[in-house]
Structures are given as C-alpha cells and as structure tokens.
Design an enzyme around this catalytic site. Sequence first.
Site, mmCIF file in Angstrom:
data_model
loop_
_atom_site.group_PDB
_atom_site.id
_atom_site.type_symbol
_atom_site.label_atom_id
_atom_site.label_comp_id
_atom_site.label_asym_id
_atom_site.label_seq_id
_atom_site.Cartn_x
_atom_site.Cartn_y
_atom_site.Cartn_z
ATOM 1 N N ARG A 30 -6.929 -5.066 4.172
ATOM 2 C CA ARG A 30 -6.755 -6.271 4.983
ATOM 3 C C ARG A 30 -7.819 -6.295 6.079
ATOM 4 O O ARG A 30 -8.093 -5.266 6.693
ATOM 5 C CB ARG A 30 -5.364 -6.299 5.650
ATOM 6 C CG ARG A 30 -4.226 -6.763 4.738
ATOM 7 C CD ARG A 30 -4.301 -8.254 4.443
ATOM 8 N NE ARG A 30 -3.210 -8.707 3.585
ATOM 9 C CZ ARG A 30 -3.231 -8.725 2.260
ATOM 10 N NH1 ARG A 30 -4.293 -8.303 1.608
ATOM 11 N NH2 ARG A 30 -2.194 -9.172 1.574
ATOM 12 N N GLU B 205 -10.317 -15.586 6.760
ATOM 13 C CA GLU B 205 -10.674 -15.913 5.375
ATOM 14 C C GLU B 205 -10.414 -17.400 5.131
ATOM 15 O O GLU B 205 -9.394 -17.906 5.599
ATOM 16 C CB GLU B 205 -9.847 -15.065 4.416
ATOM 17 C CG GLU B 205 -10.153 -13.577 4.578
ATOM 18 C CD GLU B 205 -9.345 -12.679 3.648
ATOM 19 O OE1 GLU B 205 -8.625 -13.202 2.771
ATOM 20 O OE2 GLU B 205 -9.436 -11.460 3.813
ATOM 21 N N HIS C 93 -12.070 -11.886 -1.330
ATOM 22 C CA HIS C 93 -10.675 -11.452 -1.500
ATOM 23 C C HIS C 93 -10.243 -11.581 -2.966
ATOM 24 O O HIS C 93 -9.275 -12.275 -3.284
ATOM 25 C CB HIS C 93 -9.726 -12.229 -0.577
ATOM 26 C CG HIS C 93 -8.434 -11.493 -0.332
ATOM 27 N ND1 HIS C 93 -7.773 -11.507 0.867
ATOM 28 C CD2 HIS C 93 -7.685 -10.698 -1.138
ATOM 29 C CE1 HIS C 93 -6.672 -10.768 0.792
ATOM 30 N NE2 HIS C 93 -6.591 -10.268 -0.432
HETATM 31 P P1 NAD Z 1 1.372 0.612 -0.955
HETATM 32 O O1 NAD Z 1 2.556 0.230 -0.152
HETATM 33 O O2 NAD Z 1 1.558 1.166 -2.314
HETATM 34 O O3 NAD Z 1 0.491 1.671 -0.131
HETATM 35 C C1 NAD Z 1 0.269 1.608 1.254
HETATM 36 C C2 NAD Z 1 0.233 3.037 1.768
HETATM 37 O O4 NAD Z 1 -0.187 3.060 3.132
HETATM 38 C C3 NAD Z 1 1.598 3.712 1.721
HETATM 39 O O5 NAD Z 1 1.462 4.969 1.098
HETATM 40 C C4 NAD Z 1 1.963 3.871 3.206
HETATM 41 O O6 NAD Z 1 2.745 5.023 3.438
HETATM 42 C C5 NAD Z 1 0.598 4.011 3.809
HETATM 43 N N1 NAD Z 1 0.563 3.748 5.255
HETATM 44 C C6 NAD Z 1 1.138 2.730 5.935
HETATM 45 N N2 NAD Z 1 0.855 2.833 7.243
HETATM 46 C C7 NAD Z 1 0.086 3.933 7.391
HETATM 47 C C8 NAD Z 1 -0.522 4.568 8.500
HETATM 48 N N3 NAD Z 1 -0.386 4.072 9.740
HETATM 49 N N4 NAD Z 1 -1.261 5.688 8.271
HETATM 50 C C9 NAD Z 1 -1.411 6.185 7.025
HETATM 51 N N5 NAD Z 1 -0.839 5.640 5.934
HETATM 52 C C10 NAD Z 1 -0.099 4.523 6.115
HETATM 53 O O7 NAD Z 1 0.460 -0.684 -1.010
HETATM 54 P P2 NAD Z 1 -0.812 -0.955 -1.944
HETATM 55 O O8 NAD Z 1 -0.393 -1.700 -3.158
HETATM 56 O O9 NAD Z 1 -1.582 0.308 -2.087
HETATM 57 O O10 NAD Z 1 -1.598 -1.989 -1.044
HETATM 58 C C11 NAD Z 1 -2.093 -1.600 0.249
HETATM 59 C C12 NAD Z 1 -2.557 -2.840 0.978
HETATM 60 O O11 NAD Z 1 -3.696 -3.381 0.302
HETATM 61 C C13 NAD Z 1 -1.532 -3.980 0.973
HETATM 62 O O12 NAD Z 1 -0.641 -3.867 2.061
HETATM 63 C C14 NAD Z 1 -2.385 -5.219 1.062
HETATM 64 O O13 NAD Z 1 -2.528 -5.615 2.402
HETATM 65 C C15 NAD Z 1 -3.734 -4.788 0.502
HETATM 66 N N6 NAD Z 1 -4.026 -5.427 -0.798
HETATM 67 C C16 NAD Z 1 -5.224 -6.068 -0.960
HETATM 68 C C17 NAD Z 1 -5.516 -6.701 -2.176
HETATM 69 C C18 NAD Z 1 -6.827 -7.388 -2.410
HETATM 70 O O14 NAD Z 1 -6.872 -8.323 -3.188
HETATM 71 N N7 NAD Z 1 -7.904 -6.960 -1.794
HETATM 72 C C19 NAD Z 1 -4.576 -6.672 -3.226
HETATM 73 C C20 NAD Z 1 -3.394 -5.986 -3.031
HETATM 74 C C21 NAD Z 1 -3.130 -5.366 -1.817
#
Ligand code: NAD
Length: 308
Positions: free
Chosen positions: A226, A255, A274
């Site tokens: 993000r 965005e 994105h």
């Molecule tokens: P997920 O929930 O599987 O993984 C997120 C991880 O981050 C978890 O393991 C959580 O414990 C960890 N985390 C949260 N806060 C933290 C902190 N302060 N320090 C360390 N670790 C922390 O989610 P995901 O599917 O891996 O997606 C992650 C993020 O990617 C989503 O929240 C979304 O914003 C973004 N995303 C972007 C796209 C894109 O098109 N670019 C697509 C999907 C998701």
Amino acid sequence: ARLDHLYVHESVENVIPPEAFVEAFDHLDIPVDLVGDGESYDETDAVATYVPKPEFLDAGWVHCIRAGYDEFDTEAYEAAGVPLTNSTGIHDTTVSEVAIGYMVSLARLLHVYRDNQNEGNWYTPDYERPFTVENERLCVVGLGTIGQGIAERADALGMDVVGVRRSDESVPGVSEIFDPADLHDAIADARFVALALPHTPETEGLIGDDEFDVMRDDAYLVNVARGPLVDERALVDALERDAIAGAGLDVFETEPLPDDSPLWDFEEVIISPHKGSATNRYHLDIADLVSENVERYQIGETLRNRVA
Ligand code: NAD
C-alpha cells in the site's frame, strides 16, 4: 440465519468483470445478482464489494474483494455485529510475481532496454551496472501471504532472503527473521527491500527519511502493498540525492499517481498502475474464496478471512 441471496456490488468492476464474476457462482444454490448503490439489505443477504457503503451494515455478511480492507470501518461492522471478510490468502502468486519481476528487471536493466527500444536505441549500459539477483540480499517486510510468496520465489532464484515479522516462527526460504522493532538492522544490508504489510496506523509511513538513510545507497525499494507505507516525499528525496538506487512501485499515496508526481521521471523507478493482482483469472480466485465462505456461513462454521 441462512443466506437467501448473494449480491455483488458494481464497484467490483474496479478490478474484475462483474458479469464473469457473477457467473462464477453458478454452482451456488442461492441467487447471485449485481447491484448498485442505495439497495436495502437484511440479515439473509451477503454482499461482495470493492468499496464500503453504509447500507451494507444491514446485511448478514459483507466480503471486501480486496486484501487491503483499510477503507472499511471495522469498528462499525463490529458494533453492527456484521461479519466482514477480505480477500487475503489468494495473492501469493499474482502479487509476488510482480515483485520478482521488478527485482529481475532492476538488476538486469530490462526497463532501461525497453526505454531505449522506444527510441530505437541499441543501448550499451555501463559495465558496472547490471547484476544478478542471485546472492543478493532481499529483506521482505511482512511475511503474510504475499511476503511468503515473494520469499519463496526469491529463494528459488538464489537470493539471500531475510524478513521482518511479528512472530519469530520460521518461514520457508527465509534465513533470518527480525522483529519489527529491529527494522533498521533488517534493511541495512539489503540490496532489495520489499514491503508486504497491510496499511494500518502502525505501518503508515514505515519507510521514511530515517529508513532511506539506513538503506544501502545501491538498494532498491519494492512496494506492492500500500502506498501510505512509504513517505513518498522522502522517497523522491532519497532518489534525488542517490540515497537509494531505485524502486519498483505498484502502489502510491494517491492513486492514480498524479501527472505531476516526480516518480514518473526516474529511469530507475518502475511504475505499475496497482496491477499486482491483475490476471485473467482473478475473478475466479475471488469467487472460490467467497463460495467457500457461503458454504461455511450456511452450516454455521467460522468464516475464512474474517477481519471484523
Ligand atoms: P496477509 O494478511 O496475508 O499478510 C500481511 C502480513 O503482515 C501478516 O503476516 C501480518 O501479521 C503482517 N503484519 C501486519 N502488521 C505488521 C507489522 N506492523 N509488522 C510486521 N508485520 C505485520 O495479507 P497479504 O495478502 O499478504 O497482503 C498484504 C497487503 O498487500 C494487503 O493488506 C494489501 O494492502 C496489499 N495488497 C496489494 C495488492 C496489489 O495489487 N498490489 C494486492 C493484494 C494485497
């Protein structure tokens, strides 16, 4: 209560073709219909949507088709007793391939060759510039679905993968895990720093002036998570003063990225709009997850990916 209806809010069109998505639910034994704003819902209705709308708080269950649900007011869902689920868990391949693509391109200059191709230039870079990702250190910050997907693929390419995670439980392909409090130690030696965290009050602005100072001056930042995780002003500044070498960015503070953003103009910045999760099967991946939760809902089982 059982669900009588699944509604698909038209905002899903931001990322998937709505009709194909509705068709992907053909096997469900409840009707599935596309809706716009201002409908009314009750506890026998489920809604799958991209954007939040106040009226969804009357439904029986709401699914945010994105992994990042930061635009949803989770407290309001909790107060209303309406379960909210998200689409975490399905982006390991799609988003992590984009992160890997940035790294290979930045190392081997594919983006530079394409820039030159656009001008019909047979381009020869400085001898020192191209390198292999093999043996280079990658620090993956956040080891959830996407972070683990990046780590596994980077490990397969022979990269030296370390990570930042709140739990110290080991992760396949990751040789060392750092606590979030030790972020600076984790990123200091990395050639690539890849962000895979959700946007929360805790993670906002995680990478700013101090972090760019700690990073190697030949390091690249990869952000597929993000935009607000990175202080974009600090990023532009770091690029301008060569505090880091470049970046691969799929997400931005604003965005679409505004026309006047300086980020457009750096040769060593790769920008994708994105599209980390954009593939021709995305609607099927989301529909599988929603279908599984419809089945769980009907038999009173805990919903997968419940976030409120
Ligand atoms: P997920 O929930 O599987 O993984 C997120 C991880 O981050 C978890 O393991 C959580 O414990 C960890 N985390 C949260 N806060 C933290 C902190 N302060 N320090 C360390 N670790 C922390 O989610 P995901 O599917 O891996 O997606 C992650 C993020 O990617 C989503 O929240 C979304 O914003 C973004 N995303 C972007 C796209 C894109 O098109 N670019 C697509 C999907 C998701």
